[in-house]
Design an enzyme around this catalytic site. Structure first.
Site, PDB file in Angstrom:
ATOM      1  N   ARG A  80       1.368  -1.473  -0.155  1.00  0.00           N
ATOM      2  CA  ARG A  80       0.275  -0.373   0.347  1.00  0.00           C
ATOM      3  C   ARG A  80       0.995   1.670   0.144  1.00  0.00           C
ATOM      4  O   ARG A  80       0.439   2.258  -0.663  1.00  0.00           O
ATOM      5  CB  ARG A  80      -0.762  -0.447   1.294  1.00  0.00           C
ATOM      6  CG  ARG A  80      -1.920   0.810   1.147  1.00  0.00           C
ATOM      7  CD  ARG A  80      -3.019   0.919   2.319  1.00  0.00           C
ATOM      8  NE  ARG A  80      -2.442   1.090   3.565  1.00  0.00           N
ATOM      9  CZ  ARG A  80      -2.862   0.855   4.794  1.00  0.00           C
ATOM     10  NH1 ARG A  80      -3.993  -0.127   4.528  1.00  0.00           N
ATOM     11  NH2 ARG A  80      -2.860   0.846   5.949  1.00  0.00           N
ATOM     12  N   LYS A 182      -2.662   6.861   2.038  1.00  0.00           N
ATOM     13  CA  LYS A 182      -2.308   7.552   3.000  1.00  0.00           C
ATOM     14  C   LYS A 182      -1.652   8.338   2.780  1.00  0.00           C
ATOM     15  O   LYS A 182      -0.135   8.645   3.203  1.00  0.00           O
ATOM     16  CB  LYS A 182      -1.699   6.623   3.926  1.00  0.00           C
ATOM     17  CG  LYS A 182      -2.855   5.365   4.548  1.00  0.00           C
ATOM     18  CD  LYS A 182      -2.321   4.142   5.663  1.00  0.00           C
ATOM     19  CE  LYS A 182      -2.931   4.838   7.655  1.00  0.00           C
ATOM     20  NZ  LYS A 182      -4.267   4.767   7.062  1.00  0.00           N
ATOM     21  N   GLU A 218     -16.008   6.707   4.795  1.00  0.00           N
ATOM     22  CA  GLU A 218     -15.631   6.525   5.607  1.00  0.00           C
ATOM     23  C   GLU A 218     -15.953   7.145   7.237  1.00  0.00           C
ATOM     24  O   GLU A 218     -16.145   8.141   7.017  1.00  0.00           O
ATOM     25  CB  GLU A 218     -14.097   6.305   5.957  1.00  0.00           C
ATOM     26  CG  GLU A 218     -13.439   5.736   4.237  1.00  0.00           C
ATOM     27  CD  GLU A 218     -11.723   5.463   4.160  1.00  0.00           C
ATOM     28  OE1 GLU A 218     -11.279   4.759   5.217  1.00  0.00           O
ATOM     29  OE2 GLU A 218     -11.538   5.467   3.047  1.00  0.00           O
TER      30      GLU A 218
HETATM   31  C1  PLP Z   1      -5.021   3.743   7.806  1.00  0.00           C
HETATM   32  C2  PLP Z   1      -6.231   4.037   8.111  1.00  0.00           C
HETATM   33  C3  PLP Z   1      -7.537   3.527   7.746  1.00  0.00           C
HETATM   34  C4  PLP Z   1      -7.099   1.807   8.218  1.00  0.00           C
HETATM   35  O1  PLP Z   1      -6.650   1.102   7.514  1.00  0.00           O
HETATM   36  P1  PLP Z   1      -5.865   0.147   8.204  1.00  0.00           P
HETATM   37  O2  PLP Z   1      -4.870  -0.932   6.899  1.00  0.00           O
HETATM   38  O3  PLP Z   1      -6.994  -1.398   8.495  1.00  0.00           O
HETATM   39  O4  PLP Z   1      -5.046   0.437   9.423  1.00  0.00           O
HETATM   40  C5  PLP Z   1      -8.481   3.033   7.295  1.00  0.00           C
HETATM   41  N1  PLP Z   1      -9.129   4.708   6.440  1.00  0.00           N
HETATM   42  C6  PLP Z   1      -8.293   5.598   6.241  1.00  0.00           C
HETATM   43  C7  PLP Z   1      -8.884   6.844   5.101  1.00  0.00           C
HETATM   44  C8  PLP Z   1      -7.007   4.800   7.430  1.00  0.00           C
HETATM   45  O5  PLP Z   1      -6.226   6.210   6.674  1.00  0.00           O
END
Ligand code: PLP
Length: 337
Positions: A80, A182, A218
């Site tokens: 990722r 991210k 989200e």
């Molecule tokens: C990091 C994140 C998540 C959760 O991802 P994980 O891999 O389960 O920790 C979900 N939504 C957003 C916007 C994030 O930044």
């Protein structure tokens, strides 16, 4: 090491003693080094400061009952991170280098991994354009740092549940933007909407899609799930939703362990009002039950006001696998020591 009270840990920064730092100059990553936690100097003209060319990851190291330390699906985070590097035009990292750098740093910071059952060691890799540019251009130098901090629950209420507010006056991520990686810039924009919802008595914002303001995306920085009539649904991935490792694990556990029907689809915001159970997921939040949903001036109570049975079962299975109390039947556990 200064003494840490493991019983009062929250999701705050208590930096572990050591961090890792590596640089990319002339297009190549150096092998990096482990140094004392401290400041990382950057020029005011660094691309990350001016144009937000930066990305991060969020992972955890878990102390298991037998006192050993493990990570959870770290290669998924490596992949990722690299998809984010591509989107932000930054040089990717070798996946093994990423995982091994983290492993070595955990071993250096071993005493910061909380005892079994008291919390986890949060791992934060950050990769950013540290080179200087005046115009909007990719940096010619990059920095990769990893720091760590012991943490307790993300939400103060922990597993007891949170209140969220559906907002249609702010969006988190447009389609074809950077919502599925991210990117550091995605998160600053959530601070103001959340402060408005906090003032109204909520813990987090539930964002809707930027095109129609109709479909659930989200909950803050966590993925969303809804249980209704025996079906576990979550918004389908499609560019604006972050593909959570926890999200994927929950889908797998729900269908393979509990035989639930799962659906990845568009979920209209008004479907939530009559849901049996709602929860959000992430490495930091794990599974957090959602017990109240606000929309405009209405408040909807979900279920009987207590964390739902299925939410709890999936939580126990996921935590159980991470802590070594349940069989690792999907090969997700990565041993560190
Ligand atoms: C990091 C994140 C998540 C959760 O991802 P994980 O891999 O389960 O920790 C979900 N939504 C957003 C916007 C994030 O930044």
């Amino acid at each position: 090491m200064k003494k840490i009270d493991w019983d009062t840990l929250t999701f705050d920064i208590t930096p572990a003693e050591k961090m890792f730092i590596s640089h990319n100059r002339d297009g190549k990553w150096d092998k990096g080094s482990i140094v004392s936690y401290g400041t990382v100097p950057v020029y005011p003209s660094a691309v990350v400061l001016n144009y937000g060319q930066g990305i991060f990851e969020g992972m955890k190291a878990y102390r298991r009952k037998d006192s050993s330390i493990a990570m959870f699906r770290p290669f998924d985070n490596a992949k990722r991170l690299n998809s984010g590097c591509k989107r932000l035009h930054m040089p990717p990292l070798d996946e093994r280098f990423f995982v091994e750098s983290i492993t070595n740093l955990i071993l250096e910071n071993k005493e910061y991994v909380p005892p079994y059952g008291k919390g986890d060691l949060y791992i934060r890799p950050v990769l950013f354009g540290s080179g200087q540019m005046l115009g909007v251009q990719p940096a010619n130098e990059y920095t990769f740092v990893i720091f760590m901090s012991p943490v307790g629950p993300y939400f103060k209420a922990g597993f007891s549940g949170v209140k969220i507010e559906i907002r249609d006056d702010f969006h988190r991520a447009p389609l074809y933007g950077t919502g599925n990686v991210k990117a550091v810039g995605n998160y600053a924009t959530s601070l103001y909407p959340r402060s408005l919802s906090k003032d109204r008595g909520y813990d987090e914002v539930l964002y809707l899609d930027a095109r129609n303001s109709l479909y659930v995306e989200e909950v803050g920085a966590a993925n969303f799930f809804m249980l209704k009539e025996g079906v576990l649904s979550t918004p389908k991935l499609g560019g604006s939703i972050l593909p959570g490792v926890t999200r994927d694990s929950v889908l797998t556990i729900a269908s393979k362990v509990f035989g639930l029907q799962i659906q990845e689809r568009d979920i209209r915001y008004d479907e939530l009002f009559s849901a049996y159970e709602l929860f959000c997921t992430g490495t930091a939040t794990v599974l957090t039950p959602i017990l109240t949903v606000g929309y405009k001036d209405k408040k909807y109570k979900i279920g009987d006001g207590k964390p739902g049975k299925t939410t709890k079962e999936i939580y126990d299975e996921l935590k159980g696998i991470q802590l070594g109390d349940r069989e690792d039947r999907f090969g997700w556990v990565y041993k560190v020591d």
